[in-house]
Design a protein around this motif. Structure first.
Motif, PDB file in Angstrom:
ATOM      1  N   THR A 111       0.831  -1.206   0.000  1.00  0.00           N
ATOM      2  CA  THR A 111       0.000   0.000   0.000  1.00  0.00           C
ATOM      3  C   THR A 111       0.868   1.260   0.000  1.00  0.00           C
ATOM      4  OG1 THR A 111      -0.210  -0.099   2.423  1.00  0.00           O
ATOM      5  CG2 THR A 111      -1.969  -1.114   1.111  1.00  0.00           C
ATOM      6  N   GLU A 112       1.974   1.230   0.722  1.00  0.00           N
ATOM      7  CA  GLU A 112       2.886   2.379   0.706  1.00  0.00           C
ATOM      8  C   GLU A 112       3.480   2.568  -0.687  1.00  0.00           C
ATOM      9  OE1 GLU A 112       5.749   1.670   3.732  1.00  0.00           O
ATOM     10  OE2 GLU A 112       4.422   2.261   5.378  1.00  0.00           O
ATOM     11  N   SER A 113       3.809   1.458  -1.338  1.00  0.00           N
ATOM     12  CA  SER A 113       4.346   1.532  -2.689  1.00  0.00           C
ATOM     13  C   SER A 113       3.310   2.098  -3.655  1.00  0.00           C
ATOM     14  CB  SER A 113       4.782   0.139  -3.159  1.00  0.00           C
ATOM     15  OG  SER A 113       5.197   0.163  -4.504  1.00  0.00           O
ATOM     16  N   ALA A 114       2.060   1.665  -3.517  1.00  0.00           N
ATOM     17  CA  ALA A 114       0.994   2.156  -4.400  1.00  0.00           C
ATOM     18  C   ALA A 114       0.762   3.643  -4.189  1.00  0.00           C
ATOM     19  CB  ALA A 114      -0.300   1.379  -4.132  1.00  0.00           C
ATOM     20  N   PHE A 115       0.795   4.074  -2.948  1.00  0.00           N
ATOM     21  CA  PHE A 115       0.578   5.491  -2.649  1.00  0.00           C
ATOM     22  C   PHE A 115       1.724   6.334  -3.215  1.00  0.00           C
ATOM     23  CE2 PHE A 115       0.354   9.365  -0.210  1.00  0.00           C
ATOM     24  CZ  PHE A 115      -1.014   9.585  -0.079  1.00  0.00           C
ATOM     25  N   SER A 116       2.946   5.874  -3.012  1.00  0.00           N
ATOM     26  CA  SER A 116       4.113   6.622  -3.522  1.00  0.00           C
ATOM     27  C   SER A 116       4.101   6.685  -5.037  1.00  0.00           C
ATOM     28  CB  SER A 116       5.413   5.953  -3.036  1.00  0.00           C
ATOM     29  OG  SER A 116       5.493   5.991  -1.625  1.00  0.00           O
ATOM     30  N   HIS A 117       3.736   5.572  -5.658  1.00  0.00           N
ATOM     31  CA  HIS A 117       3.695   5.540  -7.120  1.00  0.00           C
ATOM     32  C   HIS A 117       2.624   6.472  -7.672  1.00  0.00           C
ATOM     33  CE1 HIS A 117       3.994   3.871 -11.163  1.00  0.00           C
ATOM     34  NE2 HIS A 117       2.674   3.760 -11.191  1.00  0.00           N
ATOM     35  N   ALA A 118       1.452   6.483  -7.033  1.00  0.00           N
ATOM     36  CA  ALA A 118       0.335   7.314  -7.504  1.00  0.00           C
ATOM     37  C   ALA A 118       0.654   8.792  -7.412  1.00  0.00           C
ATOM     38  CB  ALA A 118      -0.932   6.986  -6.711  1.00  0.00           C
ATOM     39  N   PHE A 119       1.411   9.183  -6.389  1.00  0.00           N
ATOM     40  CA  PHE A 119       1.648  10.616  -6.154  1.00  0.00           C
ATOM     41  C   PHE A 119       3.114  11.016  -6.319  1.00  0.00           C
ATOM     42  CE2 PHE A 119      -2.246   9.548  -3.865  1.00  0.00           C
ATOM     43  CZ  PHE A 119      -3.093  10.541  -4.348  1.00  0.00           C
ATOM     44  N   ARG A 120       3.823  10.217  -7.094  1.00  0.00           N
ATOM     45  CA  ARG A 120       5.255  10.505  -7.233  1.00  0.00           C
ATOM     46  C   ARG A 120       5.516  11.839  -7.947  1.00  0.00           C
ATOM     47  NH1 ARG A 120       4.005   6.764 -11.114  1.00  0.00           N
ATOM     48  NH2 ARG A 120       4.711   7.171 -13.262  1.00  0.00           N
ATOM     49  N   THR A 121       4.507  12.307  -8.711  1.00  0.00           N
ATOM     50  CA  THR A 121       4.684  13.590  -9.409  1.00  0.00           C
ATOM     51  C   THR A 121       3.774  14.676  -8.849  1.00  0.00           C
ATOM     52  OG1 THR A 121       3.029  12.990 -11.079  1.00  0.00           O
ATOM     53  CG2 THR A 121       5.336  12.467 -11.567  1.00  0.00           C
ATOM     54  N   GLY A 122       3.010  14.335  -7.792  1.00  0.00           N
ATOM     55  CA  GLY A 122       2.073  15.334  -7.286  1.00  0.00           C
ATOM     56  C   GLY A 122       2.099  15.431  -5.800  1.00  0.00           C
TER      57      GLY A 122
END
Length: 309
Positions: free
Chosen positions: A298-309
């Protein structure tokens, strides 16, 4: 011809029951259909009875090399059905049983209601009780917080209107989305809206389809003249650690990609899901064993989703 996609994962008995319910309730004389059984890399091979069915005309067996989830698994069937010349598509879980004429009625409904790109049936549970579960409006951030969390105990009116609990489920009415366990897609809608977005493994598919239908200008209709029996739990089981993790990961993906949510808008929801998981850990050894994997993914998914925002 209607392509009927049945996605299987360790549910061979359910899949066989689903197939026989189709054969027993649809003669095939009024309209043509072809059944596609897609196995999502079940650890046990297809039983002899399934193999014999798939050797008959009107059947195709598709074997995935690995478990790729609901969206991608169904897409294997959808793409093959389109390649074979099917126009309309029926998506069904393996734990669904059809009543007489259900599938052909959905096909006729779509033919006579061109504004509808998707039609969904009345759903009964294993005991014959009506399942009131249509999504009657878009699932935005407001709905995510007020309806899809325990805050819904304070927002009962929003909860009722969201699920159409104020509607008569014995009447036909337009909805934002129907449940993913069973629905039929018109030929034009198949072309313009599908295949499924494979960014999710499990859950949130109905929300995504609803938004993509809206973007493409199609309606979704609930049609109670068609009835199925949904044996809850056979396809995905009770809420397990893996399923809860998939739901959390898919929610992050949906909020970011389809709602355009900013990081600060999703953080409280993400914290809520993590706290809820931790509460489950206090009650379940199985959840405790899976906690490290849950946190990592879940941490990986969150970081990936917002890596540019």
């Amino acid at each position: 011809m209607i392509g009927i996609i049945i996605l299987n994962y360790i549910t061979w008995a359910d899949t066989e029951r689903c197939v026989h319910s189709i054969l027993e309730t649809e003669s095939g004389k009024d309209f043509a259909y072809h059944i596609y059984i897609v196995d999502n890399a079940s650890p046990d091979p297809a039983p002899q009875s399934i193999q014999e069915l798939c050797c008959q005309d009107g059947f195709t067996y598709i074997q995935s090399e690995r478990n790729i989830g609901y969206a991608a698994g169904n897409n294997l069937g959808i793409r093959q059905a389109i390649k074979d010349g099917c126009d309309g598509i029926l998506i069904t879980n393996s734990d669904v049983c059809f009543t007489k004429g259900c599938i052909s009625k959905m096909a006729v409904y779509l033919q006579t209601h061109p504004e509808a790109g998707i039609v969904g049936p009345k759903i009964l549970d294993a005991d014959g009780n009506l399942q009131r579960s249509c999504l009657c409006r878009r699932t935005g951030l407001k709905e995510k917080y007020l309806v899809r969390t325990r805050l819904n105990i304070f927002f009962r009116r929003q909860y009722r209107t969201y699920f159409g609990l104020d509607r008569d489920y014995n009447e036909t009415f337009p909805v934002y989305a129907v449940l993913g366990c069973c629905f039929m897609i018109s030929p034009d809608c198949v072309r313009d809206v599908f295949p499924f977005d494979e960014g999710t493994f499990l859950y949130e598919e109905e929300y995504i389809v609803g938004i993509r239908m809206e973007w493409a200008g199609y309606e979704t209709h609930y049609y109670p003249e068609c009835v199925i029996r949904h044996l809850h739990g056979s396809s995905t089981g009770e809420v397990k650690p893996f399923a809860y993790m998939c739901e959390t990961v898919s929610e992050i993906y949906y909020c970011r990609k389809y709602l355009g949510a900013a990081r600060w808008q999703v953080i409280p929801l993400y914290i809520y899901r993590v706290l809820k998981y931790n509460i489950k850990c206090m009650r379940s050894r199985e959840f405790r064993k899976y906690s490290r994997e849950f946190r990592r993914k879940t941490e990986s998914a969150f970081s990936h989703a917002f890596r540019t925002g």
